[in-house]
Design a protein around this motif. Structure first.
Motif, short mmCIF file in Angstrom:
data_model
loop_
_atom_site.label_atom_id
_atom_site.label_comp_id
_atom_site.label_asym_id
_atom_site.label_seq_id
_atom_site.Cartn_x
_atom_site.Cartn_y
_atom_site.Cartn_z
N GLN A 33 -10.71 38.79 32.35
CA GLN A 33 -10.08 38.18 31.45
C GLN A 33 -9.33 37.18 32.86
O GLN A 33 -8.95 35.84 32.33
N GLU A 34 -9.02 37.85 33.17
CA GLU A 34 -7.75 37.99 34.41
C GLU A 34 -7.56 39.33 36.32
O GLU A 34 -7.95 40.35 35.19
N MET A 35 -7.06 38.59 37.07
CA MET A 35 -6.47 40.06 37.74
C MET A 35 -5.29 39.56 38.03
O MET A 35 -5.10 38.38 38.14
N VAL A 36 -4.75 39.87 37.91
CA VAL A 36 -3.47 41.03 37.79
C VAL A 36 -3.18 41.37 39.60
O VAL A 36 -2.79 42.48 40.24
N ILE A 37 -1.76 40.74 40.22
CA ILE A 37 -2.56 41.19 41.89
C ILE A 37 -0.98 41.23 42.00
O ILE A 37 0.07 40.63 42.21
N VAL A 38 -0.11 42.60 42.47
CA VAL A 38 1.32 42.50 42.31
C VAL A 38 1.40 43.07 44.06
O VAL A 38 0.73 44.12 44.60
N TRP A 39 2.33 42.07 44.69
CA TRP A 39 2.16 42.05 46.02
C TRP A 39 4.22 42.60 46.52
O TRP A 39 4.97 42.36 45.24
N MET A 40 3.87 44.28 47.27
CA MET A 40 4.94 44.41 47.57
C MET A 40 5.89 44.60 49.01
O MET A 40 6.05 44.28 50.33
N ALA A 41 5.89 42.65 49.00
CA ALA A 41 5.74 41.88 50.15
C ALA A 41 6.88 40.44 49.45
O ALA A 41 6.07 40.25 48.65
N PRO A 42 7.50 39.65 50.17
CA PRO A 42 7.88 38.50 49.33
C PRO A 42 6.62 37.41 49.16
O PRO A 42 5.62 37.50 50.36
N PRO A 43 6.06 36.53 48.92
CA PRO A 43 5.44 35.36 48.23
C PRO A 43 4.97 34.72 50.41
O PRO A 43 5.87 34.69 51.10
N SER A 44 3.58 35.00 50.31
CA SER A 44 3.03 34.09 51.58
C SER A 44 2.29 33.35 51.35
O SER A 44 1.28 33.05 50.47
N ASP A 45 1.56 32.74 52.64
CA ASP A 45 -0.17 31.98 51.97
C ASP A 45 -1.22 33.19 51.27
O ASP A 45 -1.62 32.81 50.67
N ASP A 46 -0.94 34.51 51.96
CA ASP A 46 -1.66 35.11 51.62
C ASP A 46 -1.64 35.72 49.61
O ASP A 46 -3.03 35.14 49.08
N SER A 47 -0.41 35.73 49.05
CA SER A 47 -0.19 36.02 47.46
C SER A 47 -0.97 34.08 46.80
O SER A 47 -0.19 34.02 46.18
N LEU A 48 -2.06 32.99 47.72
CA LEU A 48 -1.62 31.72 46.93
C LEU A 48 -3.35 32.49 46.78
O LEU A 48 -4.05 31.30 46.02
#
Length: 287
Positions: A33-48
């Motif tokens: 139903q969803e995928m949750v990605i938790v980034w151990m880094a600040p937001p970036s283009d990759d986290s879009l």
């Protein structure tokens, strides 16, 4: 009727591995139903990054260099469904894996699968191609002891995750926190079911043994001993003793670091390229 489920992963770097993971989930016979990605880094283009097949929710845990327990908890707490499948960012899922795992997942048990280590870096995630690189291990479903627990892939219900209390935030950085989680699952009366299915695990540059995480591992091992009265079983401790990095009598007097490696010494344990699947099985590293 199939029950909705969520996929959770945590990541710091490893953009190519994450892309392969998402592509493999998009091809699944039963989509989350969803995928949750938790980034151990600040937001970036990759986290879009997004998908046309399911929503991707991005969360962040970037207050520490490697906040693994916090990132895992944030991922599970962000899920909207009651069934969670956690996948290491290095995973590539066969087409029916998620359907089979969620079908076996229910309250009172944790489900897992066999891990098939890839012996080379891949850009092609087609099942036919991957099977040409390595023979996957497929077995009959069986109940296994929690000493076999591996955070590469596991499923748990919301009810059981909340009952266990998630991952303990007293563990900082790399190592041991997964063993604590498994211990608490066992103490709570859950059991571990190996579904007999398998997941591919992609190669990434790492240290073998994980000497770069020596201080984290020793500190976390002490947290575990103080909490449970003994150290967890780990081949890593034996390797550290042989390298003269920790004291040999740690089980009697407590574990301490007795040697720190120089950058030059550390480099001798860096694995820059894939070797054999047997070599890959000698380490477990997340994020």
């Amino acid at each position: 009727m199939k029950t909705p489920f969520s996929v959770v992963t945590i990541v710091k770097g490893r953009k190519e591995q994450l892309s392969n993971l998402i592509k493999s989930i998009e091809r699944a016979s039963y989509l989350p139903q969803e995928m949750v990605i938790v980034w151990m880094a600040p937001p970036s283009d990759d986290s879009l990054i997004c998908s046309d097949f399911f929503p991707i929710i991005h969360r962040f845990a970037a207050s520490e260099p490697l906040p693994i327990p916090k990132a895992r908890n944030r991922g599970f707490e962000s899920c909207k469904t009651d069934k969670f499948i956690y996948l290491d960012v290095d995973c590539i899922c066969p087409e029916t894996l998620l359907e089979e795992m969620t079908g076996m997942l229910s309250t009172g048990k944790v489900v897992t699968a066999n891990v098939t280590h890839l012996s080379e870096q891949v850009s092609d995630i087609e099942e036919v191609y991957l099977q040409q690189q390595v023979t996957p291990k497929i077995t009959a479903p069986e109940r296994v002891p929690f000493v076999s627990f591996d955070t590469t892939i596991f499923g748990i219900t919301r009810r059981d995750f909340e009952r266990v209390g998630g991952f303990d935030l007293d563990y900082n950085g790399f190592g041991i926190g997964d063993m604590d989680f498994a211990t608490r699952c066992s103490q709570a009366g859950l059991y571990l079911l190996n579904t007999g299915r398998h997941v591919y695990k992609q190669f990434h540059v790492h240290y073998n043994p994980p000497v770069n995480h020596l201080c984290d591992i020793v500190a976390n091992a002490e947290v575990f001993r103080q909490k449970w009265g003994a150290y967890p079983s780990s081949e890593i401790f034996t390797q550290f003793v042989k390298l003269g990095l920790i004291n040999e009598d740690f089980e009697k007097v407590g574990m301490r670091v007795i040697k720190l490696l120089s950058d030059e010494e550390l480099s001798t344990y860096l694995v820059n390229e894939p070797k054999s699947p047997e070599h890959a099985n000698t380490y477990r590293q997340s994020a």
